[in-house]
Design a protein around this motif. Sequence first.
Motif, mmCIF file in Angstrom:
data_model
loop_
_atom_site.group_PDB
_atom_site.id
_atom_site.type_symbol
_atom_site.label_atom_id
_atom_site.label_comp_id
_atom_site.label_asym_id
_atom_site.label_seq_id
_atom_site.Cartn_x
_atom_site.Cartn_y
_atom_site.Cartn_z
ATOM 1 N N SER A 35 0.573 -0.848 -0.174
ATOM 2 C CA SER A 35 0.240 0.074 0.403
ATOM 3 C C SER A 35 0.793 1.328 -0.029
ATOM 4 C CB SER A 35 -0.891 0.006 1.116
ATOM 5 O OG SER A 35 0.095 0.073 2.573
ATOM 6 N N ARG A 36 1.638 0.948 0.078
ATOM 7 C CA ARG A 36 2.467 2.126 0.871
ATOM 8 C C ARG A 36 3.415 2.397 -0.616
ATOM 9 N NH1 ARG A 36 7.429 2.205 4.974
ATOM 10 N NH2 ARG A 36 5.304 1.945 6.245
ATOM 11 N N TYR A 37 3.679 1.505 -2.153
ATOM 12 C CA TYR A 37 4.318 1.914 -2.710
ATOM 13 C C TYR A 37 3.216 1.753 -3.344
ATOM 14 C CZ TYR A 37 8.452 0.094 -1.206
ATOM 15 O OH TYR A 37 10.400 -0.472 -0.695
ATOM 16 N N ALA A 38 2.052 1.512 -3.970
ATOM 17 C CA ALA A 38 1.397 2.191 -4.261
ATOM 18 C C ALA A 38 0.958 3.655 -3.862
ATOM 19 C CB ALA A 38 -0.331 1.450 -3.736
ATOM 20 N N GLY A 39 0.804 3.955 -2.896
ATOM 21 C CA GLY A 39 0.643 5.358 -2.923
ATOM 22 C C GLY A 39 2.439 6.701 -3.133
ATOM 23 N N SER A 40 2.659 5.744 -3.824
ATOM 24 C CA SER A 40 3.905 6.849 -3.877
ATOM 25 C C SER A 40 3.464 7.748 -5.425
ATOM 26 C CB SER A 40 4.536 5.663 -4.963
ATOM 27 O OG SER A 40 4.451 4.765 -6.154
ATOM 28 N N ASP A 41 1.888 7.652 -5.365
ATOM 29 C CA ASP A 41 1.826 9.080 -6.242
ATOM 30 C C ASP A 41 1.482 9.284 -5.886
ATOM 31 O OD1 ASP A 41 2.429 7.217 -8.939
ATOM 32 O OD2 ASP A 41 -0.092 6.409 -9.074
ATOM 33 N N LEU A 42 0.759 9.891 -4.394
ATOM 34 C CA LEU A 42 0.415 11.109 -3.795
ATOM 35 C C LEU A 42 1.781 11.559 -3.744
ATOM 36 C CD1 LEU A 42 -2.506 8.697 -2.040
ATOM 37 C CD2 LEU A 42 -2.555 10.910 -3.921
ATOM 38 N N SER A 43 2.801 10.572 -2.980
ATOM 39 C CA SER A 43 3.393 11.664 -2.644
ATOM 40 C C SER A 43 4.509 12.117 -3.445
ATOM 41 C CB SER A 43 4.767 10.014 -2.359
ATOM 42 O OG SER A 43 5.140 9.864 -2.897
ATOM 43 N N ARG A 44 4.189 12.087 -5.316
ATOM 44 C CA ARG A 44 5.148 12.494 -5.799
ATOM 45 C C ARG A 44 4.038 13.840 -6.163
ATOM 46 N NH1 ARG A 44 4.947 7.399 -9.006
ATOM 47 N NH2 ARG A 44 6.709 6.180 -8.959
ATOM 48 N N ALA A 45 2.976 13.391 -5.833
ATOM 49 C CA ALA A 45 2.130 15.047 -5.631
ATOM 50 C C ALA A 45 2.352 16.292 -4.322
ATOM 51 C CB ALA A 45 0.584 14.370 -5.972
ATOM 52 N N GLN A 46 2.819 15.007 -3.270
ATOM 53 C CA GLN A 46 3.244 15.997 -2.541
ATOM 54 C C GLN A 46 4.376 16.830 -2.645
ATOM 55 O OE1 GLN A 46 2.908 13.897 1.165
ATOM 56 N NE2 GLN A 46 0.474 13.809 1.321
ATOM 57 N N ASP A 47 5.391 15.802 -3.179
ATOM 58 C CA ASP A 47 6.930 16.794 -3.485
ATOM 59 C C ASP A 47 6.663 17.458 -4.764
ATOM 60 O OD1 ASP A 47 7.781 14.876 -1.674
ATOM 61 O OD2 ASP A 47 8.227 13.323 -3.497
ATOM 62 N N VAL A 48 5.691 17.630 -5.665
ATOM 63 C CA VAL A 48 5.544 18.800 -6.457
ATOM 64 C C VAL A 48 5.225 20.111 -5.866
ATOM 65 C CG1 VAL A 48 4.396 19.535 -8.619
ATOM 66 C CG2 VAL A 48 5.181 16.562 -8.315
ATOM 67 N N ARG A 49 3.818 19.860 -4.453
ATOM 68 C CA ARG A 49 3.206 21.050 -4.479
ATOM 69 C C ARG A 49 4.680 21.188 -3.586
ATOM 70 N NH1 ARG A 49 -1.413 17.776 -3.862
ATOM 71 N NH2 ARG A 49 -0.716 17.275 -1.599
ATOM 72 N N GLN A 50 5.540 20.336 -2.779
ATOM 73 C CA GLN A 50 6.767 21.805 -1.780
ATOM 74 C C GLN A 50 7.927 21.924 -2.219
ATOM 75 O OE1 GLN A 50 6.327 21.315 1.489
ATOM 76 N NE2 GLN A 50 8.213 22.199 1.454
ATOM 77 N N SER A 51 7.930 22.260 -3.828
ATOM 78 C CA SER A 51 8.543 21.899 -4.745
ATOM 79 C C SER A 51 8.216 23.728 -5.518
ATOM 80 C CB SER A 51 8.920 21.519 -5.904
ATOM 81 O OG SER A 51 8.423 21.143 -6.702
ATOM 82 N N LYS A 52 6.704 23.415 -6.024
ATOM 83 C CA LYS A 52 6.133 25.026 -6.417
ATOM 84 C C LYS A 52 6.357 26.051 -4.825
ATOM 85 C CE LYS A 52 3.098 23.248 -9.415
ATOM 86 N NZ LYS A 52 1.715 22.603 -9.840
ATOM 87 N N LYS A 53 6.377 25.417 -3.843
ATOM 88 C CA LYS A 53 6.548 26.084 -2.466
ATOM 89 C C LYS A 53 7.868 26.894 -2.503
ATOM 90 C CE LYS A 53 2.538 24.364 0.550
ATOM 91 N NZ LYS A 53 2.434 23.834 1.539
ATOM 92 N N VAL A 54 8.185 25.804 -2.972
ATOM 93 C CA VAL A 54 9.805 26.212 -2.647
ATOM 94 C C VAL A 54 10.572 27.361 -3.618
ATOM 95 C CG1 VAL A 54 12.265 25.805 -2.223
ATOM 96 C CG2 VAL A 54 10.621 24.403 -0.920
ATOM 97 N N LYS A 55 10.629 27.014 -4.623
ATOM 98 C CA LYS A 55 10.601 28.007 -5.537
ATOM 99 C C LYS A 55 9.870 29.320 -5.363
ATOM 100 C CE LYS A 55 10.713 24.136 -9.057
ATOM 101 N NZ LYS A 55 9.671 23.855 -10.679
ATOM 102 N N ILE A 56 8.618 29.436 -5.224
ATOM 103 C CA ILE A 56 7.379 31.162 -4.786
ATOM 104 C C ILE A 56 8.092 31.157 -4.037
ATOM 105 C CG2 ILE A 56 5.443 31.842 -3.946
ATOM 106 C CD1 ILE A 56 4.041 29.581 -4.980
#
Length: 336
Positions: free
Chosen positions: A135-156
């Motif tokens: 289930s953790r590996y299945a939720g890797s897509d969600l973790s990727r989305a969270q990483d994208v949002r975090q990277s956007k915050k860092v860029k801002i």
Amino acid sequence: RMLSGYKPKNDVQDSYKILDLEEGCSLDDVRNSYRNLAKKYHPDSSSGMADSRAFIRVEEAYRVVLSDLAAKQKSDPGEEEEDQFKSKSLQHRHYLSFEGVGIGTPSQREKQYMQFRVDRATEQVLEYRQQRLESRYAGSDLSRAQDVRQSKKVKITQAVERLVEDLIQESMAKGDFDNLSGKGKPLQKFSHSPHIDPMTHNLNRILIDNGYQPEWILLQKEIRETIERLRKSIVASRRKLGEPMTLSEQKQWGRICEQFAEDIRKLNKRVDNFNLVVPILSRQMVHFSTDKEILRARKTYEAVAEKVSDSDRKENEGEEGKRFGWKSSLLKWLKL
């Protein structure tokens, strides 16, 4: 009963009557009837009709009826297999089954069954961990989305910092910082304590220079100012009453002392709040005592009254000396 070689003599019809059933009933009806009669006649039951002989007859009738149903099932094609009608272990002996695990005496089988349960629990834990990892590996897509949002915050954040830096550089180019005091001189590090890093010390110094004071310092200052004001007010009230006090003045002084005690109680609450926030244990304060403060006010009043009486006496002596000195000088002149 097995050692005695006892054999049931009841025929099939009598067995049905003992179980309160009719021929042609289903297997579930036979089992339900046997279960109810066993609860009723079993010697170990708490029923008032418990009877070992009646229970033996019921058990024998149950076996005869099961055999009869099995024989009928063999003769009737299209029915279920014979295994359904084989006699099973009685309900009061199911505790010895141990799910069919182990061989030997009941105690040996119990030990083997406990080990079987341990092994089964271990397998279930391993399966649970495996499912959790999946289930953790299945939720890797969600973790990727969270990483994208975090990277956007860092860029801002980085974009805002670059914008501020550009504005500072633009102001420096215009000459807005030319008139600043201390231009061209090194910054004062003023780090006198080796136990505090320079950044923290500089921030503390900036706060102090701008008038910032911690909460416990303000509370301490407020407590000291309040107790001084209360001490002066009670001494002034005592001086107004004078000495000696009349009966009405004594009552008035009692009311003043009660009000003073109430003010001291409120002040002690502030002391408690101060002790909760003060960072240094040695800076904590003790409560003020009403009796000690009133006694101190009386001593202060007596000292002030004594000073006043001494000054009055000196003034009177000076006036008398001046008067007698004038007379003596007049007498000397007349003698001359």
